[in-house]
Motif scaffolding. Structure first.
Motif, PDB file in Angstrom:
ATOM      1  N   ILE A  75       3.606  -1.103   3.841  1.00 45.90           N
ATOM      2  CA  ILE A  75       2.974   0.231   3.794  1.00 45.90           C
ATOM      3  C   ILE A  75       4.081   1.255   3.581  1.00 45.90           C
ATOM      4  O   ILE A  75       5.102   1.247   4.287  1.00 45.90           O
ATOM      5  CB  ILE A  75       2.250   0.569   5.119  1.00 45.90           C
ATOM      6  CG1 ILE A  75       1.188  -0.485   5.443  1.00 45.90           C
ATOM      7  CG2 ILE A  75       1.639   1.967   5.059  1.00 45.90           C
ATOM      8  CD1 ILE A  75       0.590  -0.354   6.844  1.00 45.90           C
ATOM      9  N   ALA A 104       0.849  -1.197   0.000  1.00 47.30           N
ATOM     10  CA  ALA A 104       0.000   0.000   0.000  1.00 47.30           C
ATOM     11  C   ALA A 104       0.879   1.240   0.000  1.00 47.30           C
ATOM     12  O   ALA A 104       1.811   1.344   0.806  1.00 47.30           O
ATOM     13  CB  ALA A 104      -0.893   0.001   1.237  1.00 47.30           C
ATOM     14  N   LEU A 124      -4.745   0.112   7.420  1.00 48.72           N
ATOM     15  CA  LEU A 124      -3.779  -0.667   6.626  1.00 48.72           C
ATOM     16  C   LEU A 124      -2.985  -1.609   7.538  1.00 48.72           C
ATOM     17  O   LEU A 124      -2.687  -2.744   7.152  1.00 48.72           O
ATOM     18  CB  LEU A 124      -2.836   0.273   5.861  1.00 48.72           C
ATOM     19  CG  LEU A 124      -3.507   1.190   4.821  1.00 48.72           C
ATOM     20  CD1 LEU A 124      -2.488   2.187   4.249  1.00 48.72           C
ATOM     21  CD2 LEU A 124      -4.147   0.373   3.701  1.00 48.72           C
TER      22      LEU A 124
END
Ligand code: NAD
Length: 300
Positions: free
Chosen positions: A95, A37, A86
């Motif tokens: 992330i 992400a 997340l």
């Protein structure tokens, strides 16, 4: 020119191929697709380019790419809430919050809110501590890419004199830790260093991470030394036409290449390795999260 060119672009392509093979194996053997992400706050044009190319390469190696583009005025509370989501999402193994953040957001607070196990940039304070104590961590991508190129070129770095120019948290300091981990004798030089040319002349390995175009000339380089140029600087290039620009590193390429044994070009050296290492870190994070044996050669 005497120096061998260290082709970061080719090495990065090889590394992405290796990452893609591991991703395919993790999918086939475990039914898991590694996911990265990327969070972008605001419209900084350079950041938008980086995020786009990270997303494209993430998909190319077969991983899931989750892009979160937030408005420049996003509040800290909202950004932290997204990161918390997340952190909790099992499909997200890595992330990355694209830096720099707009001024109203506290970068340290935001980075330290990422689950350290998903911190594929390696900037979380826990990962910084683990790296500096020689423990398994997530390693910052740019220095990791530099280390991989140095290992590939030299094999062992043990006992070599390394000078890192620049002491930033994202490049200089972690680079020095990695070189120390590979048993180099490490000097960190910075803006207050006295007689920088003399310090650099003693180096078997020079890593320049300053952000000043072509500040290191060839006569600072010890004959045969390896030069890793991290700097990315855009300068005017009137020879290409009015208003045109080009990218140069922190080292004066032609004069350094005369004396060095090996050198990375800009562009085509450290830059492509940084993204390859981000993908590698995401696979490493996925393996660690799921108790899958970590592939060799993807981390320090
Ligand atoms: P930074 O501005 O955070 O740090 C620069 C460092 O250089 C500082 O520690 C400072 O002490 C030192 N410095 C400044 N002037 C100096 C001088 N005259 N002599 C010696 N040292 C001096 O920068 P950064 O984030 O570490 O980035 C450095 C460069 O690397 C930039 O050009 C950046 O764009 C580039 N970069 C490239 C990649 C990549 O993927 N290739 C990734 C990160 C950064």
């Amino acid at each position: 020119m005497g120096a061998q060119i260290i082709d970061g672009k080719a090495f990065a392509a090889e590394m992405r191929g290796q990452v893609a093979r591991h991703v395919a194996r993790i999918k086939a053997d475990h039914g898991i697709t590694p996911g990265l992400a990327v969070v972008l706050v605001g419209e900084d044009p350079a950041s938008q380019v980086y995020v786009r190319s990270k997303g494209k390469m993430t998909a190319e190696v077969g991983m899931n790419s989750f892009e979160h583009k937030l408005d420049a005025e996003t509040s800290e509370v909202d950004l932290l809430a997204l990161i918390a989501r997340l952190n909790a999402d099992a499909a997200v193994h890595g992330i990355l919050v694209q830096l720099p953040l707009p001024d109203h957001l506290d970068e340290d607070l935001v980075i330290n809110s990422i689950d350290p196990a998903k911190d594929v940039d390696g900037f979380h304070i826990s990962n910084v501590g683990l790296l500096s104590t020689g423990q398994k961590s997530m390693v910052p991508c740019t220095p990791l890419g530099c280390l991989m190129m140095l290992r590939k070129h030299h094999g062992s770095l043990s006992g070599m004199n390394a000078v890192v120019i620049g002491r930033s948290n994202i490049v200089g300091k972690p680079m020095a830790q990695l070189l120390l981990g590979d048993s180099c004798t490490v000097t960190i030089a910075h803006s207050r260093t006295r007689d920088l040319p003399d310090v650099v002349r003693r180096a078997d390995i020079v890593v320049a991470a300053v952000g000043r175009s072509e500040m290191v000339p060839g006569d600072w380089i010890k004959p045969g030394a390896t030069v890793i140029d991290v700097g990315i600087n855009r300068i005017d290039a009137p020879e290409k036409g009015a208003g045109k620009t080009r990218l140069v590193g922190d080292c004066e390429f032609d004069s350094c290449a005369e004396v060095a044994g090996a050198i990375t070009p800009v562009p085509g050296g450290v830059g492509p390795m940084t993204i390859a290492c981000l993908l590698a870190n995401s696979v490493t994070a996925c393996c660690r999260a799921n108790g899958i044996a970590e592939p060799d050669g993807l981390t320090a």
